[in-house]
Motif scaffolding. Structure first.
Motif, PDB file in Angstrom:
ATOM      1  N   CYS A 228       0.812  -1.223   0.000  1.00  0.00           N
ATOM      2  CA  CYS A 228       0.000   0.000   0.000  1.00  0.00           C
ATOM      3  C   CYS A 228       0.844   1.272   0.000  1.00  0.00           C
ATOM      4  O   CYS A 228       0.439   2.287  -0.553  1.00  0.00           O
ATOM      5  N   CYS A 233      -1.245  -1.887   5.277  1.00  0.00           N
ATOM      6  CA  CYS A 233      -1.262  -3.350   5.101  1.00  0.00           C
ATOM      7  C   CYS A 233      -0.267  -4.069   6.014  1.00  0.00           C
ATOM      8  O   CYS A 233      -0.317  -5.283   6.151  1.00  0.00           O
ATOM      9  N   CYS A 236       5.245  -4.197   5.177  1.00  0.00           N
ATOM     10  CA  CYS A 236       6.661  -3.786   5.185  1.00  0.00           C
ATOM     11  C   CYS A 236       7.186  -3.652   6.607  1.00  0.00           C
ATOM     12  O   CYS A 236       8.211  -3.007   6.815  1.00  0.00           O
TER      13      CYS A 236
HETATM   14  S1  FES Z   1       3.489  -1.147   2.357  1.00  0.00           S
HETATM   15 FE1  FES Z   1       1.566  -1.337   3.413  1.00  0.00          FE
HETATM   16  S2  FES Z   1       2.100  -0.859   5.471  1.00  0.00           S
HETATM   17 FE2  FES Z   1       3.925  -0.474   4.362  1.00  0.00          FE
END
Ligand code: FES
Ligand SMILES: Cc1cc2nc3c(=O)[nH]c(=O)nc-3n(C[C@H](O)[C@H](O)[C@H](O)COP(=O)(O)OP(=O)(O)OC[C@H]3O[C@@H](n4cnc5c(N)ncnc54)[C@H](O)[C@@H]3O)c2cc1C
Length: 264
Positions: A228, A233, A236
């Motif tokens: 995202c 989400c 990462c």
């Molecule tokens: S890419 Fe979704 S929380 Fe970091």
């Protein structure tokens, strides 16, 4: 629905763009310029954009890239072709419409020390092309680029044309000094210098040696798979000295000690 999130400085939003320039920068590397339809902000060095071709859903996710330069209506990117997303992006001709989300994350804050040393491993130089152009008239800036060597001549030449005094090192000794970027940094560092790093994790970890010489501050920009790009989400997330952090919003730039608390 249009996205607008303010993380640091400019607002993160979904933007429409069009590739206006695409050129090879040596084997497997590409420079593209994207004109932004609604005009653009000036991202901080190290902030990034998720970029993808408009209307194409394979691969599904935009890929994170840190601009190497920005203007009122354009962003420039330099990237290495490593997989499906970047090889697709490299194949797009001028005129192709793209979607961008950004600027995302927290980039490098303004330097606080007298001298700045920017240490990069190959494509890790991307945010430092912007940073060196931004700060070199205001303070002493040394930029170090480490590359494998053979096959990286054109890339090194292209970067040198954009960074006066760029110090190049190569593992095989065919370009610049033989050795790695951290060894080169050790040869130029003075007590109190501020150091920023971007490149492979192993290189970023080794930067901790510079504290022994008296580096005043070390910041590192991390890489991670992103979905995202706005903290929703948790894809990462990574453990740090101060708990779990999301690279896309808490970083990608962190204090070295936060990422490598047990390295020494
Ligand atoms: S890419 Fe979704 S929380 Fe970091
Ligand atoms: C904040 C940020 C800024 C970045 N800026 C740049 C830039 O300016 N220039 C540039 O060339 N690259 C940059 N990258 C890395 C770039 O996003 C990845 O190389 C790209 O997403 C790979 O996509 P792909 O579909 O081509 O590869 P994939 O098919 O998704 O993967 C190919 C291979 O690369 C590995 N890989 C993919 N993404 C990453 C990643 N983010 N970190 C580590 N390994 C990965 C995979 O594990 C796999 O082995 C950045 C990454 C981040 C997080």
């Amino acid at each position: 629905m249009a996205l607008n999130v303010s993380v640091q400085g400019a607002e993160t939003s979904d933007r429409k763009g069009r590739i206006v320039l695409t050129e090879s920068v040596g084997r497997g590397c590409r420079h593209i310029r994207v004109e932004i339809e609604s005009g653009c902000c000036r991202p901080d060095p190290g902030q990034f954009f998720l970029i993808r071709e408009r209307g194409v859903f394979d691969p599904l996710l935009g890929r994170p890239l840190a601009p190497i330069a920005s203007s009122n209506n354009s962003l420039d990117f330099l990237f290495r072709i490593v997989g499906r997303g970047t090889s697709h992006m490299a194949s797009l001709p001028p005129g192709t419409e793209v979607d961008l989300r950004g600027p995302c994350g927290r980039g490098f804050p303004g330097p606080v020390k007298r001298r700045l040393i920017l240490v990069s491993g190959s494509l890790g130089i991307a945010p430092f092309l912007d940073a060196s152009a931004r700060y070199r008239d205001k303070m002493e800036v040394t930029v170090i680029l480490g590359v494998p060597g053979n096959g990286w001549e054109e890339f090194a030449k292209w970067c040198s044309s954009r960074v006066p005094g760029l110090r190049i090192t190569s593992d095989d000794g065919t370009l610049g000094n033989r050795g790695n970027a951290v060894e080169e940094a050790l040869s130029v560092i003075e007590p109190g210098d501020e150091v920023w790093g971007c490149g492979p994790n192993a290189m970023l970890r080794e930067l901790g040696h510079l504290f022994k010489i008296g580096s005043g501050r070390i910041l590192v920009s991390l890489e991670s798979r992103m979905a995202c790009g706005i903290g929703g989400c948790l894809g990462c997330s990574l453990p740090t000295a101060t708990g779990m952090k999301r690279v896309c919003v808490d970083g990608p730039v962190f204090e070295w000690q936060e990422i490598f608390p047990n390295a020494w």
